[in-house]
Design a protein around this motif. Structure first.
Motif, PDB file in Angstrom:
ATOM      1  N   UNK A 280       0.816  -1.207   0.000  1.00 57.03           N
ATOM      2  CA  UNK A 280       0.000   0.000   0.000  1.00 57.03           C
ATOM      3  C   UNK A 280       0.855   1.265   0.000  1.00 57.03           C
ATOM      4  N   UNK A 281       2.117   1.129  -0.374  1.00 57.08           N
ATOM      5  CA  UNK A 281       3.019   2.287  -0.362  1.00 57.08           C
ATOM      6  C   UNK A 281       4.096   2.094  -1.427  1.00 57.08           C
ATOM      7  N   UNK A 282       3.760   2.476  -2.653  1.00 59.30           N
ATOM      8  CA  UNK A 282       4.654   2.294  -3.795  1.00 59.30           C
ATOM      9  C   UNK A 282       4.803   3.626  -4.520  1.00 59.30           C
ATOM     10  N   UNK A 283       6.049   3.942  -4.871  1.00 57.27           N
ATOM     11  CA  UNK A 283       6.346   5.178  -5.600  1.00 57.27           C
ATOM     12  C   UNK A 283       6.919   4.829  -6.967  1.00 57.27           C
ATOM     13  N   UNK A 284       6.517   5.583  -7.989  1.00 53.71           N
ATOM     14  CA  UNK A 284       7.072   5.421  -9.330  1.00 53.71           C
ATOM     15  C   UNK A 284       7.400   6.796  -9.888  1.00 53.71           C
ATOM     16  N   UNK A 285       8.558   6.914 -10.544  1.00 58.19           N
ATOM     17  CA  UNK A 285       8.975   8.198 -11.115  1.00 58.19           C
ATOM     18  C   UNK A 285       9.377   8.002 -12.568  1.00 58.19           C
ATOM     19  N   UNK A 286       9.319   9.073 -13.328  1.00 62.29           N
ATOM     20  CA  UNK A 286       9.693   9.013 -14.736  1.00 62.29           C
ATOM     21  C   UNK A 286       9.481  10.344 -15.397  1.00 62.29           C
ATOM     22  N   UNK A 287       8.826  10.308 -16.548  1.00 57.09           N
ATOM     23  CA  UNK A 287       8.564  11.561 -17.244  1.00 57.09           C
ATOM     24  C   UNK A 287       7.213  11.500 -17.948  1.00 57.09           C
ATOM     25  N   UNK A 288       6.658  12.681 -18.182  1.00 62.35           N
ATOM     26  CA  UNK A 288       5.463  12.822 -18.997  1.00 62.35           C
ATOM     27  C   UNK A 288       5.701  13.930 -20.005  1.00 62.35           C
ATOM     28  N   UNK A 289       5.189  13.748 -21.208  1.00 59.75           N
ATOM     29  CA  UNK A 289       5.320  14.742 -22.261  1.00 59.75           C
ATOM     30  C   UNK A 289       3.982  15.446 -22.420  1.00 59.75           C
ATOM     31  N   UNK A 290       4.016  16.770 -22.299  1.00 54.33           N
ATOM     32  CA  UNK A 290       2.785  17.538 -22.291  1.00 54.33           C
ATOM     33  C   UNK A 290       2.259  17.824 -23.689  1.00 54.33           C
ATOM     34  N   UNK A 291       3.151  17.851 -24.677  1.00 52.15           N
ATOM     35  CA  UNK A 291       2.739  18.043 -26.069  1.00 52.15           C
ATOM     36  C   UNK A 291       3.801  17.423 -26.964  1.00 52.15           C
ATOM     37  N   UNK A 292       3.599  17.518 -28.259  1.00 55.67           N
ATOM     38  CA  UNK A 292       4.485  16.852 -29.203  1.00 55.67           C
ATOM     39  C   UNK A 292       5.897  17.418 -29.192  1.00 55.67           C
ATOM     40  N   UNK A 293       6.073  18.640 -28.728  1.00 60.04           N
ATOM     41  CA  UNK A 293       7.385  19.279 -28.710  1.00 60.04           C
ATOM     42  C   UNK A 293       8.059  19.226 -27.344  1.00 60.04           C
ATOM     43  N   UNK A 294       7.381  18.676 -26.365  1.00 57.78           N
ATOM     44  CA  UNK A 294       7.914  18.625 -25.005  1.00 57.78           C
ATOM     45  C   UNK A 294       9.027  17.590 -24.905  1.00 57.78           C
ATOM     46  N   UNK A 295      10.136  17.925 -24.260  1.00 54.01           N
ATOM     47  CA  UNK A 295      11.229  16.986 -24.033  1.00 54.01           C
ATOM     48  C   UNK A 295      11.021  16.183 -22.746  1.00 54.01           C
ATOM     49  N   UNK A 296      10.019  16.526 -21.993  1.00 49.71           N
ATOM     50  CA  UNK A 296       9.703  15.730 -20.821  1.00 49.71           C
ATOM     51  C   UNK A 296       9.722  16.519 -19.531  1.00 49.71           C
ATOM     52  N   UNK A 297       8.703  16.301 -18.696  1.00 43.01           N
ATOM     53  CA  UNK A 297       8.620  16.866 -17.359  1.00 43.01           C
ATOM     54  C   UNK A 297       8.575  15.721 -16.347  1.00 43.01           C
ATOM     55  N   UNK A 298       8.936  16.045 -15.113  1.00 46.68           N
ATOM     56  CA  UNK A 298       8.976  15.028 -14.061  1.00 46.68           C
ATOM     57  C   UNK A 298       7.605  14.419 -13.830  1.00 46.68           C
ATOM     58  N   UNK A 299       7.604  13.113 -13.605  1.00 45.93           N
ATOM     59  CA  UNK A 299       6.391  12.382 -13.252  1.00 45.93           C
ATOM     60  C   UNK A 299       6.645  11.673 -11.931  1.00 45.93           C
ATOM     61  N   UNK A 300       5.843  12.008 -10.921  1.00 44.95           N
ATOM     62  CA  UNK A 300       5.954  11.414  -9.583  1.00 44.95           C
ATOM     63  C   UNK A 300       4.577  10.888  -9.204  1.00 44.95           C
ATOM     64  N   UNK A 301       4.483   9.580  -8.939  1.00 42.34           N
ATOM     65  CA  UNK A 301       3.190   9.003  -8.602  1.00 42.34           C
ATOM     66  C   UNK A 301       3.300   8.073  -7.400  1.00 42.34           C
ATOM     67  N   UNK A 302       2.201   8.002  -6.633  1.00 42.58           N
ATOM     68  CA  UNK A 302       2.175   7.171  -5.429  1.00 42.58           C
ATOM     69  C   UNK A 302       0.961   6.256  -5.454  1.00 42.58           C
ATOM     70  N   UNK A 303       1.183   4.979  -5.088  1.00 42.49           N
ATOM     71  CA  UNK A 303       0.130   3.971  -5.002  1.00 42.49           C
ATOM     72  C   UNK A 303      -0.174   3.711  -3.537  1.00 42.49           C
TER      73      UNK A 303
END
Length: 401
Positions: A280-303
């Motif tokens: 009940x306590x899992x963290x995942x990180x990576x990136x998300x692209x907001x549009x076709x020209x985006x190089x990537x923003x931080x993605x932080x998620x918790x389960x």
């Protein structure tokens, strides 16, 4: 599709992207002025060499290991050789290079240890049909241990490893598998039709075994794996192409299942690392692209055991490549959106705060790749470059929470 194009572009390609910037002083490293309240960072006095560090671990209370690969030229190509450095933290003496397994070649992508007498290194399959030659430390020497690849595999590798016990070790990665070969009737090159798929291996104390996984997309792979115990193992990655979305798999002690795609808040997304602290306590990180020209923003998620929650991120936080547990959350590292500086965050609850990672200055750029923790100690591995040199130098920065 070329060998491992999507996986290598993101991960191994991102490691290569560490080769930017200038010289790193092997002493105290100051945080930027705006982060004066953040804890200070210090740089390990590592042996020099054209090296990228891809991880670190503290196998006991007084020892630190960091591993990666040394780069060199082999004709017209770049060759890789595994590297492991060790240090006794009770001493101010130099780091030493450990002797890896005889015949070991290629990259080290990740390492894990249950003790100073039981540790693992994982990397890539070097040639078509080859297994992944992992390395095991028994307290005296590193020995090669083959991990099987899928039938008809062209290439692949293991990008993450986590050890629950000496007879319970998990590794995750990817494989490029041939679907069919189409000969050219005019005698030209044979056309290869292939796909990429996620790969999970399990060490049972005697051998590595490839385990069955639910198929996610036509092309997909896994970037990291983390276990809180023998009945709670998590693996993350992403789909490729039109299916460029985060992948989450879970093992409950009996079988692997796929979780629904979490709400990652962009056109595309991927997970690069995962920290399992419990079911009940899992963290995942990576990136998300907001549009076709985006190089990537931080993605932080918790389960929380029922659903994923996406956390707010600093505006200039680019892709996160590594994460490690803390008492009340995680620490995570990555690069800014403009790719000009590295950064480190402490995440607790729903709040992410900067750890004052050294900023790029004239001639110096700090490029983190992975992070590990032990108690309050934080170690960030990666690379830096000296202006005018072709290859990077090893970087291990440390601080305390």
């Amino acid at each position: 599709m070329a060998v491992g194009v999507r996986v290598r572009t993101l991960l191994i390609g991102a490691v290569s992207a560490l080769v930017i910037g200038g010289g790193l002083p092997a002493a105290a490293v100051a945080a930027p002025a705006s982060e004066a309240a953040a804890p200070p960072w210090s740089a390990a006095k590592l042996p020099s060499g054209d090296t990228v560090l891809t991880g670190s671990v503290r196998p006991d209370a007084h020892t630190t290991w960091t591993a990666g690969f040394r780069l060199g030229e082999d004709g017209q190509e770049i060759a890789f050789r595994p590297v492991v450095f060790a240090h006794d933290d009770r001493s101010s003496g130099p780091w030493t290079e450990m002797t890896t397994a005889p015949g070991a070649t290629g990259r080290i992508n990740a390492l894990a240890a249950t003790s100073a007498r039981d540790a693992w290194l994982v990397g890539d399959a070097d040639f078509e049909g080859d297994p992944v030659m992992t390395q095991h430390w028994d307290g005296h020497v590193w020995r090669l241990k083959p991990a099987p690849m899928p039938a008809n595999s062209l290439s692949g590798g293991l990008l993450g490893v986590d050890a629950v016990a000496a007879n319970d070790v998990w590794a995750a990665g990817w494989a490029q598998v041939v679907d069919r070969r189409i000969p050219d009737p005019d005698g030209g090159p044979t056309q290869i039709v292939d796909h990429q798929e996620g790969l999970v291996e399990h060490w049972d104390g005697r051998a590595w075994h490839r385990v069955a996984l639910p198929k996610q997309y036509a092309n997909w792979g896994l970037n990291a794996i983390s276990a809180s115990g023998p009945k709670d193992v998590w693996a993350v990655g992403s789909g490729y192409g039109d299916d460029d979305r985060p992948v989450v798999l879970h093992y409950d002690g009996r079988s692997w299942t796929a979780l629904p795609t979490p709400p990652y808040g962009g056109l595309y997304g991927e997970f690069n690392d995962v920290v399992a602290k419990g079911p009940h306590d899992v963290w995942a990180v990576g990136r998300t692209l907001l549009d076709e020209n985006d190089r990537g923003h931080a993605l932080i998620m918790h389960w929380n055991g029922k659903a994923w929650t996406r956390l707010d991120r600093p505006a200039d936080a680019g892709p996160l490549t590594g994460a490690a547990p803390t008492r009340d959350g995680i620490v995570a590292v990555g690069n800014t959106v403009d790719r000009e500086s590295g950064y480190a965050l402490k995440v607790a609850g729903t709040r992410a705060t900067s750890l004052g990672f050294p900023a790029t200055t004239d001639g110096t750029a700090y490029s983190p790749w992975k992070v590990s923790t032990s108690g309050r100690a934080v170690d960030v591995s990666g690379a830096f470059n000296i202006t005018g040199q072709q290859f990077p130098q090893p970087m291990l920065l440390s601080t305390r929470l």
